[in-house]
Each structure stands twice: as C-alpha cells, then as structure tokens.
Design a protein around this motif. Structure first.
Motif, PDB file in Angstrom:
ATOM      1  N   VAL A 194      83.530  45.783 -19.782  1.00 32.98           N
ATOM      2  CA  VAL A 194      84.815  45.103 -19.616  1.00 32.98           C
ATOM      3  C   VAL A 194      85.295  44.555 -20.958  1.00 32.98           C
ATOM      4  O   VAL A 194      86.478  44.668 -21.301  1.00 32.98           O
ATOM      5  N   SER A 195      84.395  43.991 -21.744  1.00 33.82           N
ATOM      6  CA  SER A 195      84.763  43.465 -23.059  1.00 33.82           C
ATOM      7  C   SER A 195      85.268  44.577 -23.967  1.00 33.82           C
ATOM      8  O   SER A 195      86.245  44.394 -24.707  1.00 33.82           O
ATOM      9  N   LEU A 196      84.636  45.729 -23.916  1.00 33.43           N
ATOM     10  CA  LEU A 196      85.086  46.871 -24.729  1.00 33.43           C
ATOM     11  C   LEU A 196      86.448  47.365 -24.259  1.00 33.43           C
ATOM     12  O   LEU A 196      87.319  47.682 -25.077  1.00 33.43           O
ATOM     13  N   LEU A 197      86.660  47.413 -22.956  1.00 36.62           N
ATOM     14  CA  LEU A 197      87.955  47.838 -22.435  1.00 36.62           C
ATOM     15  C   LEU A 197      89.062  46.855 -22.803  1.00 36.62           C
ATOM     16  O   LEU A 197      90.179  47.271 -23.130  1.00 36.62           O
ATOM     17  N   VAL A 198      88.759  45.566 -22.772  1.00 37.11           N
ATOM     18  CA  VAL A 198      89.738  44.555 -23.186  1.00 37.11           C
ATOM     19  C   VAL A 198      90.058  44.724 -24.671  1.00 37.11           C
ATOM     20  O   VAL A 198      91.225  44.673 -25.082  1.00 37.11           O
ATOM     21  N   GLY A 199      89.034  44.939 -25.490  1.00 40.55           N
ATOM     22  CA  GLY A 199      89.259  45.185 -26.909  1.00 40.55           C
ATOM     23  C   GLY A 199      90.100  46.437 -27.137  1.00 40.55           C
ATOM     24  O   GLY A 199      90.979  46.471 -28.002  1.00 40.55           O
ATOM     25  N   GLY A 200      89.853  47.462 -26.341  1.00 36.66           N
ATOM     26  CA  GLY A 200      90.638  48.692 -26.432  1.00 36.66           C
ATOM     27  C   GLY A 200      92.090  48.464 -26.050  1.00 36.66           C
ATOM     28  O   GLY A 200      93.006  48.975 -26.707  1.00 36.66           O
ATOM     29  N   VAL A 201      92.324  47.676 -25.004  1.00 34.17           N
ATOM     30  CA  VAL A 201      93.696  47.355 -24.600  1.00 34.17           C
ATOM     31  C   VAL A 201      94.402  46.611 -25.733  1.00 34.17           C
ATOM     32  O   VAL A 201      95.542  46.914 -26.081  1.00 34.17           O
ATOM     33  N   ALA A 202      93.727  45.634 -26.311  1.00 31.61           N
ATOM     34  CA  ALA A 202      94.329  44.844 -27.389  1.00 31.61           C
ATOM     35  C   ALA A 202      94.671  45.733 -28.589  1.00 31.61           C
ATOM     36  O   ALA A 202      95.769  45.623 -29.155  1.00 31.61           O
ATOM     37  N   LEU A 203      93.755  46.609 -28.984  1.00 29.28           N
ATOM     38  CA  LEU A 203      94.043  47.518 -30.099  1.00 29.28           C
ATOM     39  C   LEU A 203      95.162  48.490 -29.757  1.00 29.28           C
ATOM     40  O   LEU A 203      95.999  48.808 -30.600  1.00 29.28           O
ATOM     41  N   HIS A 204      95.175  48.955 -28.538  1.00 34.03           N
ATOM     42  CA  HIS A 204      96.224  49.878 -28.107  1.00 34.03           C
ATOM     43  C   HIS A 204      97.590  49.189 -28.175  1.00 34.03           C
ATOM     44  O   HIS A 204      98.569  49.781 -28.662  1.00 34.03           O
ATOM     45  N   VAL A 205      97.660  47.950 -27.720  1.00 34.41           N
ATOM     46  CA  VAL A 205      98.907  47.186 -27.816  1.00 34.41           C
ATOM     47  C   VAL A 205      99.283  46.997 -29.285  1.00 34.41           C
ATOM     48  O   VAL A 205     100.441  47.172 -29.668  1.00 34.41           O
ATOM     49  N   GLY A 206      98.307  46.643 -30.108  1.00 35.52           N
ATOM     50  CA  GLY A 206      98.572  46.440 -31.531  1.00 35.52           C
ATOM     51  C   GLY A 206      99.129  47.668 -32.205  1.00 35.52           C
ATOM     52  O   GLY A 206     100.071  47.588 -33.000  1.00 35.52           O
ATOM     53  N   THR A 207      98.586  48.824 -31.880  1.00 35.91           N
ATOM     54  CA  THR A 207      99.078  50.048 -32.512  1.00 35.91           C
ATOM     55  C   THR A 207     100.430  50.464 -31.941  1.00 35.91           C
ATOM     56  O   THR A 207     101.229  51.067 -32.653  1.00 35.91           O
ATOM     57  N   HIS A 208     100.702  50.141 -30.691  1.00 37.63           N
ATOM     58  CA  HIS A 208     102.023  50.433 -30.123  1.00 37.63           C
ATOM     59  C   HIS A 208     103.104  49.604 -30.807  1.00 37.63           C
ATOM     60  O   HIS A 208     104.209  50.093 -31.033  1.00 37.63           O
ATOM     61  N   VAL A 209     102.792  48.363 -31.121  1.00 36.99           N
ATOM     62  CA  VAL A 209     103.779  47.479 -31.731  1.00 36.99           C
ATOM     63  C   VAL A 209     103.987  47.818 -33.208  1.00 36.99           C
ATOM     64  O   VAL A 209     105.112  47.838 -33.695  1.00 36.99           O
ATOM     65  N   VAL A 210     102.908  48.103 -33.924  1.00 37.64           N
ATOM     66  CA  VAL A 210     102.979  48.249 -35.377  1.00 37.64           C
ATOM     67  C   VAL A 210     103.125  49.701 -35.825  1.00 37.64           C
ATOM     68  O   VAL A 210     103.749  49.978 -36.841  1.00 37.64           O
TER      69      VAL A 210
END
Length: 123
Positions: free
Chosen positions: A20-36
């Motif tokens: 779950v922690s890895l999936l949350v980290g993946g979601v956060a990175l995915h959001v970060g790359t979508h924005v930037v």
C-alpha cells in the motif's frame, strides 16, 4: 499489573503495508509527473518510487550528508526515469510530496494510518 505488549505484525501485514505504501508513492509520483511533465503510465511511477526508495534507504545512512545525498539521488532517478531536467525533476518531487500528504491525510481520515508514501521523500 504489567501492560501487555502490542501484538507484532505478521509477514502478511508487513507485505500489505509495504504494498500500500508503494502504491501511494506511485500515485504521488504519477500526479507529480502529470502536473510537471508528460506522465507515463502508473506502473512506471510505481517502479520509479521503488527505485527512489531503495536509493534513499542506502544513502540516507551516510554520516553528515546522507539526507542531502539521498535527496539529490532521488531527484536524479526521477530525472533519469522521466528524461527531465533537474528543475522539472525537483518540481515533480514537490508536487509528489504534496500529493502524498493529501493521500495520506485522506487515508488517515478513513482509518488507515499505518502506511506511508514509499518512494516520496519526507512523506
């Protein structure tokens, strides 16, 4: 009367928390790359989070400069995996950290507070 020790987590609980922690980290990175930047698929973000977490764990233990070295290496991994410049990679990190804090707060509100955002420094 002595206080009983809290039950220790079994291997299944640890694997679930890690996943779950890895999936949350993946979601956060995915959001970060979508924005930037131009984001890739979610699986790419999860693998990037895993690589970032491993590098962070190895370098953070270096005396005196471990945190700084780990942060630079983490940004370098984002830079390499997404083919971005240093500033945009750092921007991904800022947005990913913010997204991770929001996701973790939401999970805490629904009673899931034993996870982190693996692969996102400081979250």
């Amino acid at each position: 009367m002595p206080t009983p020790a809290p039950p220790s987590l079994g291997i299944e609980d640890r694997l679930l928390a890690f996943s779950v922690s890895l999936l949350v980290g993946g979601v956060a990175l995915h959001v970060g790359t979508h924005v930037v930047a131009d984001a890739r698929d979610y699986a790419h973000a999860v693998l990037t989070a895993l690589l970032g977490a491993v590098v962070w764990a190895v370098l953070e233990s270096v005396p005196l400069l471990g945190g700084l070295l780990a942060l630079i290496a983490w940004v370098a991994i984002v830079r390499w995996r997404y083919r971005l410049g240093w500033l945009r990679s750092a921007g991904v990190g800022v947005v990913a950290w913010t997204a991770a804090v929001v996701v973790l707060a939401a999970l805490e509100l629904v009673g899931i507070g034993s996870v982190s955002a693996l692969g996102v420094p400081g979250a």
